[in-house]
Scaffold this motif. Structure first.
Motif, PDB file in Angstrom:
ATOM      1  N   LEU A  80       0.823  -1.208   0.000  1.00  0.00           N
ATOM      2  CA  LEU A  80       0.000   0.000   0.000  1.00  0.00           C
ATOM      3  C   LEU A  80       0.858   1.259   0.000  1.00  0.00           C
ATOM      4  O   LEU A  80       0.536   2.234  -0.696  1.00  0.00           O
ATOM      5  CB  LEU A  80      -0.936  -0.005   1.207  1.00  0.00           C
ATOM      6  CG  LEU A  80      -2.061  -1.028   1.180  1.00  0.00           C
ATOM      7  CD1 LEU A  80      -2.814  -1.035   2.507  1.00  0.00           C
ATOM      8  CD2 LEU A  80      -3.009  -0.767   0.029  1.00  0.00           C
ATOM      9  N   ALA A  81       1.950   1.248   0.756  1.00  0.00           N
ATOM     10  CA  ALA A  81       2.861   2.394   0.775  1.00  0.00           C
ATOM     11  C   ALA A  81       3.501   2.601  -0.599  1.00  0.00           C
ATOM     12  O   ALA A  81       3.615   3.740  -1.079  1.00  0.00           O
ATOM     13  CB  ALA A  81       3.933   2.204   1.845  1.00  0.00           C
ATOM     14  N   ALA A  82       3.919   1.522  -1.233  1.00  0.00           N
ATOM     15  CA  ALA A  82       4.544   1.626  -2.554  1.00  0.00           C
ATOM     16  C   ALA A  82       3.553   2.138  -3.603  1.00  0.00           C
ATOM     17  O   ALA A  82       3.868   3.053  -4.379  1.00  0.00           O
ATOM     18  CB  ALA A  82       5.114   0.278  -2.975  1.00  0.00           C
ATOM     19  N   LEU A  83       2.349   1.565  -3.616  1.00  0.00           N
ATOM     20  CA  LEU A  83       1.344   1.991  -4.595  1.00  0.00           C
ATOM     21  C   LEU A  83       0.872   3.424  -4.319  1.00  0.00           C
ATOM     22  O   LEU A  83       0.694   4.206  -5.258  1.00  0.00           O
ATOM     23  CB  LEU A  83       0.156   1.026  -4.592  1.00  0.00           C
ATOM     24  CG  LEU A  83       0.444  -0.369  -5.141  1.00  0.00           C
ATOM     25  CD1 LEU A  83      -0.758  -1.282  -4.951  1.00  0.00           C
ATOM     26  CD2 LEU A  83       0.836  -0.296  -6.609  1.00  0.00           C
ATOM     27  N   GLY A  84       0.691   3.756  -3.053  1.00  0.00           N
ATOM     28  CA  GLY A  84       0.284   5.119  -2.706  1.00  0.00           C
ATOM     29  C   GLY A  84       1.337   6.136  -3.087  1.00  0.00           C
ATOM     30  O   GLY A  84       1.026   7.211  -3.606  1.00  0.00           O
ATOM     31  N   SER A  85       2.597   5.807  -2.835  1.00  0.00           N
ATOM     32  CA  SER A  85       3.691   6.708  -3.212  1.00  0.00           C
ATOM     33  C   SER A  85       3.768   6.881  -4.727  1.00  0.00           C
ATOM     34  O   SER A  85       3.973   7.997  -5.220  1.00  0.00           O
ATOM     35  CB  SER A  85       5.017   6.172  -2.684  1.00  0.00           C
ATOM     36  OG  SER A  85       5.007   6.119  -1.292  1.00  0.00           O
ATOM     37  N   ALA A  86       3.619   5.782  -5.453  1.00  0.00           N
ATOM     38  CA  ALA A  86       3.645   5.861  -6.916  1.00  0.00           C
ATOM     39  C   ALA A  86       2.484   6.710  -7.436  1.00  0.00           C
ATOM     40  O   ALA A  86       2.656   7.534  -8.342  1.00  0.00           O
ATOM     41  CB  ALA A  86       3.594   4.460  -7.516  1.00  0.00           C
ATOM     42  N   PHE A  87       1.296   6.523  -6.850  1.00  0.00           N
ATOM     43  CA  PHE A  87       0.117   7.288  -7.254  1.00  0.00           C
ATOM     44  C   PHE A  87       0.317   8.778  -6.988  1.00  0.00           C
ATOM     45  O   PHE A  87       0.073   9.618  -7.865  1.00  0.00           O
ATOM     46  CB  PHE A  87      -1.118   6.753  -6.508  1.00  0.00           C
ATOM     47  CG  PHE A  87      -2.377   7.501  -6.783  1.00  0.00           C
ATOM     48  CD1 PHE A  87      -3.011   7.416  -8.010  1.00  0.00           C
ATOM     49  CD2 PHE A  87      -2.940   8.309  -5.808  1.00  0.00           C
ATOM     50  CE1 PHE A  87      -4.176   8.119  -8.265  1.00  0.00           C
ATOM     51  CE2 PHE A  87      -4.099   9.013  -6.047  1.00  0.00           C
ATOM     52  CZ  PHE A  87      -4.725   8.919  -7.280  1.00  0.00           C
ATOM     53  N   LEU A  88       0.786   9.116  -5.785  1.00  0.00           N
ATOM     54  CA  LEU A  88       0.991  10.524  -5.448  1.00  0.00           C
ATOM     55  C   LEU A  88       2.100  11.149  -6.282  1.00  0.00           C
ATOM     56  O   LEU A  88       1.998  12.311  -6.705  1.00  0.00           O
ATOM     57  CB  LEU A  88       1.300  10.670  -3.958  1.00  0.00           C
ATOM     58  CG  LEU A  88       0.130  10.439  -3.010  1.00  0.00           C
ATOM     59  CD1 LEU A  88       0.598  10.449  -1.565  1.00  0.00           C
ATOM     60  CD2 LEU A  88      -0.967  11.466  -3.234  1.00  0.00           C
ATOM     61  N   THR A  89       3.164  10.381  -6.539  1.00  0.00           N
ATOM     62  CA  THR A  89       4.249  10.889  -7.382  1.00  0.00           C
ATOM     63  C   THR A  89       3.758  11.140  -8.802  1.00  0.00           C
ATOM     64  O   THR A  89       4.072  12.170  -9.413  1.00  0.00           O
ATOM     65  CB  THR A  89       5.429   9.908  -7.394  1.00  0.00           C
ATOM     66  OG1 THR A  89       5.882   9.723  -6.051  1.00  0.00           O
ATOM     67  CG2 THR A  89       6.568  10.415  -8.255  1.00  0.00           C
ATOM     68  N   GLY A  90       2.969  10.213  -9.327  1.00  0.00           N
ATOM     69  CA  GLY A  90       2.395  10.394 -10.666  1.00  0.00           C
ATOM     70  C   GLY A  90       1.503  11.619 -10.743  1.00  0.00           C
ATOM     71  O   GLY A  90       1.576  12.399 -11.697  1.00  0.00           O
ATOM     72  N   LEU A  91       0.644  11.785  -9.727  1.00  0.00           N
ATOM     73  CA  LEU A  91      -0.216  12.972  -9.704  1.00  0.00           C
ATOM     74  C   LEU A  91       0.594  14.261  -9.613  1.00  0.00           C
ATOM     75  O   LEU A  91       0.298  15.244 -10.301  1.00  0.00           O
ATOM     76  CB  LEU A  91      -1.178  12.898  -8.522  1.00  0.00           C
ATOM     77  CG  LEU A  91      -2.369  11.967  -8.645  1.00  0.00           C
ATOM     78  CD1 LEU A  91      -3.146  11.924  -7.335  1.00  0.00           C
ATOM     79  CD2 LEU A  91      -3.277  12.387  -9.783  1.00  0.00           C
TER      80      LEU A  91
END
Length: 173
Positions: A80-91
């Motif tokens: 969840l931390a990895a996917l959340g970080s990737a999502f926020l970085t992409g945004l």
């Protein structure tokens, strides 16, 4: 004039000048401050005022929600931390590097809510380690709500400033 240009003239599809974005922002933060660890805050006040069965119901509901939250964090927290970080970085990249206003708006909603999520995990850990009953539980839930409201006020302020800047810079150009 074709149908699409008429619709896009009537309904501004940019995020920060759209009334729906501001309604969503208000509803997100209102809900986040009302539902403290999955428990409606009026239940906390009633349990503190009445005690007895209301207090027992509050303790049971908080125990269920914190156990569920911590189980998910313990089992899938790294993913969840990895996917959340990737999502926020992409945004962040789409919004602030490439200038996509919708990505900026979603980032300004999601990033502070990530902080509330981390605060919820910390509060759940404290509740599970001994603050799960009586006055200690009420104090923890009040503190959690107060910190959530502070994050919300700061987020709304920053979002409003950025939205005003975006609206003024687009209308000036």
């Amino acid at each position: 004039m074709d149908w699409y240009s008429t619709v896009f003239e009537v309904i501004d599809m940019r995020s920060f000048s759209n009334l729906w974005f501001w309604i969503v922002l208000a509803v997100v933060w209102s809900s986040a401050s009302h539902w403290v660890l999955g428990v409606p805050f009026d239940m906390v006040a009633r349990a503190r005022r009445q005690g007895g069965q209301a207090a027992q119901d509050l303790e049971d509901l908080v125990r269920i929600n914190t156990n569920r939250m911590l189980f998910i964090v313990d089992e899938a927290g790294l993913w969840l931390a990895a996917l959340g970080s990737a999502f926020l970085t992409g945004l962040a990249l789409l919004g602030f590097v490439y200038g996509i206003e919708l990505a900026q708006a979603v980032f300004l909603l999601a990033f502070p809510m990530t902080g509330v999520g981390l605060l919820s995990i910390a509060s759940a850990r404290r509740i599970q380690s001994g603050e799960g009953q009586g006055e200690a539980l009420h104090r923890r839930l009040r503190l959690h709500r107060m910190l959530t409201q502070f994050i919300g006020m700061l987020s709304i302020f920053v979002t409003a400033l950025w939205g005003m800047y975006q609206n003024l810079s687009i209308h000036v150009l």
